[in-house]
Design a protein around this motif. Structure first.
Motif, short mmCIF file in Angstrom:
data_model
loop_
_atom_site.label_atom_id
_atom_site.label_comp_id
_atom_site.label_asym_id
_atom_site.label_seq_id
_atom_site.Cartn_x
_atom_site.Cartn_y
_atom_site.Cartn_z
N THR A 193 0.84 -1.19 0.00
CA THR A 193 0.00 0.00 0.00
C THR A 193 0.87 1.23 0.00
O THR A 193 2.08 1.17 0.15
N ASP A 194 0.22 2.38 -0.16
CA ASP A 194 0.91 3.65 -0.16
C ASP A 194 1.74 3.79 1.12
O ASP A 194 1.37 3.32 2.19
N ALA B 107 2.26 6.26 3.10
CA ALA B 107 1.69 7.01 4.21
C ALA B 107 0.90 6.07 5.11
O ALA B 107 0.10 5.27 4.66
N GLY C 214 -1.70 4.34 7.26
CA GLY C 214 -3.16 4.39 7.27
C GLY C 214 -3.79 4.73 5.94
O GLY C 214 -5.01 4.82 5.86
N THR C 215 -2.99 4.95 4.90
CA THR C 215 -3.56 5.29 3.59
C THR C 215 -3.91 4.02 2.83
O THR C 215 -3.07 3.14 2.66
N ALA C 216 -5.14 3.94 2.35
CA ALA C 216 -5.58 2.75 1.62
C ALA C 216 -4.96 2.73 0.23
O ALA C 216 -4.68 3.77 -0.35
N ARG D 66 -1.12 3.25 -5.10
CA ARG D 66 -1.28 4.57 -5.70
C ARG D 66 -0.08 4.89 -6.59
O ARG D 66 1.06 4.68 -6.22
N SER E 134 -9.80 3.34 -2.93
CA SER E 134 -9.31 4.16 -1.80
C SER E 134 -10.00 3.77 -0.49
O SER E 134 -10.33 4.63 0.33
N GLU F 153 -8.35 9.62 -10.34
CA GLU F 153 -7.22 9.08 -9.59
C GLU F 153 -6.75 7.77 -10.20
O GLU F 153 -5.57 7.42 -10.11
#
Length: 279
Positions: A5-6, A8, A10-12, A43, A78, A165
């Motif tokens: 995942t990304d 960051a 907690g970023t989905a 992402r 997301s 996106e």
């Protein structure tokens, strides 16, 4: 192995496909088009789907686009469940999707007009996209006055003008000659890097998949499932000169080794279906 995942916390991830399957037909005859497929797309990642004709690649991408329902499994964008067409997802199709009665500029503005974007902002965003794809001087031309490659660039600009996106592309260069495909592939890589978009790209062209992608998902014959995921370790930024490298050739050869058996299976499936149809 799926991409992480990304970075960051907690970023989905941009897209999660979880145990998605789909069959067509009625209760008397069900045809499984898509087996259970699970895939996570990070992402900004460029992922290609490749597999035999009719294996279910387009079915999968149309499910993600929200154009096909009645499937089993789950799709999240997301982190939110997908329920029909999603505002953060754009799509470019294989067939020429420009409107012949609209100019280049009007074609690029079309989606924004349907979404209620005001005229001033529509024009600014459309011209920005035409600058990006190098067609500003053709803004007043009509599709009949453009080459096939130029029309595909217009379709791409129309999708990008909506600022998605995630960009889904279903064999967008299939009808073009090899040289035009290579040029548009370079253009797509440049735009994807500049806009930092997530791209899911369906193709039958092994070289194209390797040239463009961070990962290539090799799918089985129908009903499609994921056979293997090939990590493309070619350096970025990347352009068409990469096709002359030894590593590019090795990756294309490995991809074919993954798909050869599936292509033969799909060929035999078509033969059996045709034989059954003439009995």
């Amino acid at each position: 192995m799926n991409a992480p995942t990304d970075g960051a916390a907690g970023t989905a991830p941009a897209l999660v496909i979880a145990d998605v399957s789909k069959s067509f037909g009625d209760q008397t005859r069900r045809v499984p088009a898509l087996g259970k497929v699970s895939l996570t797309v990070a992402r900004g990642e460029f992922v290609s789907l490749i597999g035999p004709s009719g294996c279910g690649k387009s079915t999968l991408i149309n499910i993600v686009a929200g154009l096909i329902d009645g499937y089993e499994g789950r799709v999240t964008v997301s982190g939110a469940p997908l329920d029909g067409p999603h505002p953060s997802i754009g799509m470019v199709f294989q067939d020429d999707s420009t409107f012949p009665w609209l100019s280049t500029l009007q074609n690029v503005e079309f989606g924004m007009r349907m979404a209620g974007v005001n005229a001033t902002e529509r024009r600014e965003r459309a011209m920005e996209m035409l600058d990006l794809i190098g067609l500003r001087s053709f803004a007043d031309r009509y599709p009949a006055q453009l080459s096939g490659g130029m029309r595909q660039r217009v379709a791409l600009a129309r999708a990008l003008a909506m600022r998605p996106e995630i960009l889904l592309m279903d064999e967008p260069f299939a009808a073009l000659d090899e040289q035009t495909r290579m040029v548009l592939g370079e253009e797509l890589l440049r735009l994807q890097e500049e806009l930092q978009q997530t791209v899911v790209f369906v193709t039958h062209n092994l070289g194209e998949a390797v040239q463009l992608s961070d990962r290539v998902v090799a799918m089985t014959a129908r009903p499609a499932s994921i056979k293997a995921i090939l990590e493309v370790d070619l350096p970025r930024p990347r352009d068409s000169s990469i096709v002359s490298s030894d590593r590019y050739g090795e990756l294309v050869a490995h991809l074919w080794s993954l798909l050869r058996e599936e292509a033969i299976t799909a060929f035999n499936q078509r033969d059996a279906a045709q034989a059954g149809a003439v009995r």
